[in-house]
Design an enzyme around this catalytic site. Structure first.
Site, PDB file in Angstrom:
ATOM      1  N   GLY A   6       0.800  -1.218   0.000  1.00 39.55           N
ATOM      2  CA  GLY A   6       0.000   0.000   0.000  1.00 39.55           C
ATOM      3  C   GLY A   6       0.829   1.261   0.000  1.00 39.55           C
ATOM      4  O   GLY A   6       0.430   2.271   0.580  1.00 39.55           O
ATOM      5  N   LEU A  43      -0.891   2.472  -4.649  1.00 36.67           N
ATOM      6  CA  LEU A  43      -2.049   3.364  -4.704  1.00 36.67           C
ATOM      7  C   LEU A  43      -2.268   3.911  -6.107  1.00 36.67           C
ATOM      8  O   LEU A  43      -3.407   3.985  -6.588  1.00 36.67           O
ATOM      9  CB  LEU A  43      -1.870   4.516  -3.716  1.00 36.67           C
ATOM     10  CG  LEU A  43      -1.771   4.126  -2.236  1.00 36.67           C
ATOM     11  CD1 LEU A  43      -1.760   5.378  -1.363  1.00 36.67           C
ATOM     12  CD2 LEU A  43      -2.905   3.208  -1.818  1.00 36.67           C
ATOM     13  N   HIS A  76      -7.341  35.795  -8.380  1.00 36.82           N
ATOM     14  CA  HIS A  76      -8.575  35.045  -8.132  1.00 36.82           C
ATOM     15  C   HIS A  76      -9.206  34.685  -9.475  1.00 36.82           C
ATOM     16  O   HIS A  76      -9.199  35.483 -10.403  1.00 36.82           O
ATOM     17  CB  HIS A  76      -9.538  35.903  -7.318  1.00 36.82           C
ATOM     18  CG  HIS A  76     -10.881  35.273  -7.122  1.00 36.82           C
ATOM     19  ND1 HIS A  76     -11.116  34.310  -6.165  1.00 36.82           N
ATOM     20  CD2 HIS A  76     -12.062  35.453  -7.774  1.00 36.82           C
ATOM     21  CE1 HIS A  76     -12.386  33.937  -6.225  1.00 36.82           C
ATOM     22  NE2 HIS A  76     -12.979  34.619  -7.195  1.00 36.82           N
TER      23      HIS A  76
END
Length: 465
Positions: free
Chosen positions: A183, A188, A446
């Site tokens: 793992g 993964l 932004h």
């Protein structure tokens, strides 16, 4: 009579190839010996092929989840042979680029295909791929032979058709049910990849958490997001036997706290680590020392115990990442060519786990800071609070940042979209020794992922306990 060169590089990896070019351009006569494909692990069975396959898997996932964005979803029809063919085309082009760079674009480099082994000080015999041998006489040698998949001592394993990552990359049919033993980040990445292609996936790990070097909260969040995609985890499991029946079904038996588990699947991937390719180099003939696992021991300049012999990349142990191997090249290049040595033992260790979302890591984890007795504060922030996350629908994961008593960043774990890119922002901050209020008050465009730098530090607090 032996052929004389100024430099021998054994292994065409991410440290060896650029070093061959740099030393040839500096006027050295260089010979590079490669036993397998040019390009090393990254190009042939590591970074490039896995990321190419992950890109295909991500496209399949986007089709499945399109309804979340107001578009009719469809179950993707995965042409697995075409997926593999796309990967192969990318690798073929990369290999050709390496060969051209070494043999056509730079004079002074000779490439030999075969296996090199020391026969004595400054003496190397190369068993060429065609069956002949060539004797080399060379005063400066760089070992860049990398690693191979570790095969655990598991009863029955040698009697079943198990896979390492190398074989898995060349499968032509999609596994129905893939069992993954291990793992870590390799398990993964492959687990999510094959789940998105349509395989059933079970990951078996001997530790109680995934990703043994990460904090428990990071491991838990990673597990939950992968479980949400249908991946099954069996943690704290001691695998002790594997078998295969007449129908071709594999059975992996494991002991757990809840009792014996028998896990059945059609394919088994062994992803339990790596071992160094140092055992057939004749290192004992020149006094090069290795540790108990076979990794070549080096000093801060990457020199071995034998004069004029260096070890680069994964074969000397430590973090096994392409970017670390490439930095090994820079350490010896700057030292040998420019006479400006720096230590290879003291450098940052950024890395990314290329799941979706990614995990980007730099600096200390919370466990490491605690173990070292460092006074720190920690801030965590769910990804869903970032405007860009809400707009794109990519809301899974969280950011975790540690700062010290002088308000400087100690480390960060970014589990979220573009986690590797955002982690690099924190690495730049750490290199520049900026203080966190400078990030909190910085004007950031932004809506970008980077806006999280304004917000994450509002959650800063002393650790519990």
């Amino acid at each position: 009579m032996p052929t004389s060169y100024d430099v021998l590089i054994i292994g065409s990896g991410q440290a060896g190839n650029p070093l061959a070019v740099a030393l040839a351009e500096a006027g050295r006569k260089v010979v590079l010996v490669e036993e397998n494909h040019l390009g090393g692990s990254c190009i042939n069975y590591g970074c490039s092929p896995t990321k190419a396959l992950l890109a295909s898997a991500e496209r399949a996932h986007q089709l499945r989840t399109a309804a979340d964005y107001g578009i009719a979803a469809t179950e993707p029809q995965v042409d697995f042979r075409a997926v593999i063919a796309r990967k192969d085309a990318i690798i073929k082009k990369s290999r050709a680029g390496v060969r051209s760079n070494l043999t056509q674009e730079h004079e002074g480099i000779t490439v030999l295909h075969g296996h090199a082994a020391f026969t004595g000080p400054r003496a190397v015999r190369v068993a060429l791929a065609g069956g002949e041998t060539e004797e080399l006489r060379v005063p400066l040698v760089f070992i860049n032979t990398g690693t191979r998949a570790a095969v655990p001592e598991l009863a029955g394993l040698q009697d079943v058709p198990y896979l390492t990552t190398t074989e898995l990359l060349d499968l032509q049919e999609l596994p129905e049910h893939l069992l993954i033993l291990g793992g870590g980040y390799i398990g993964l990445e492959f687990g999510q990849m094959f789940r998105r292609f349509g395989s059933r996936v079970t990951i078996i790990e001997s530790n109680k958490n995934l990703l043994e070097h990460e904090d428990a909260d990071v491991c838990q969040a990673m597990q939950e997001l992968l479980e949400a995609e249908g991946i099954e985890f069996v943690l704290g499991a001691e695998a002790h036997h594997v078998s295969r029946n007449a129908e071709g079904v594999l059975t992996l038996s494991a002991r757990t706290k809840a009792g014996e588990r028998r896990l059945r699947g059609t394919h088994l991937l062994v992803a339990t680590g790596r071992v160094p390719n140092s055992d057939k180099l004749g290192l004992d003939t020149i006094g090069v020392k290795t540790d108990e696992k076979g990794y070549i021991q080096v000093n801060s300049r990457l020199e071995t115990a034998a004069k004029g012999v260096y070890a680069l990349g994964d074969v000397h142990g430590g973090p096994q990442f392409t970017h670390i191997s490439y930095d090994d090249y820079r350490v010896v290049r700057d030292g040998i060519v420019h006479r400006k040595w720096r230590s290879a033992k003291q450098r940052p260790l950024p890395y990314t786990v290329f799941t979706d979302p990614q995990l980007g890591r730099i600096g200390l984890s919370e466990d490491q800071a605690r173990e070292q007795g460092i006074d720190y504060r920690v801030a965590t922030m769910p990804v869903r609070t970032i405007g860009r996350a809400r707009e794109t629908g990519r809301t899974l994961g969280f950011w975790k940042v540690l700062v010290d008593g002088q308000d400087r960043v100690l480390g960060a774990a970014i589990l979220g979209p573009e986690g590797g890119e955002i982690m690099m922002m924190f690495q730049l901050v750490m290199m520049g020794k900026l203080k966190y209020p400078q990030l909190r008050n910085m004007v950031i465009a932004h809506p970008t992922w980077a806006e999280g730098l304004n917000n994450v530090f509002t959650k800063l607090q002393k650790p519990n306990g």
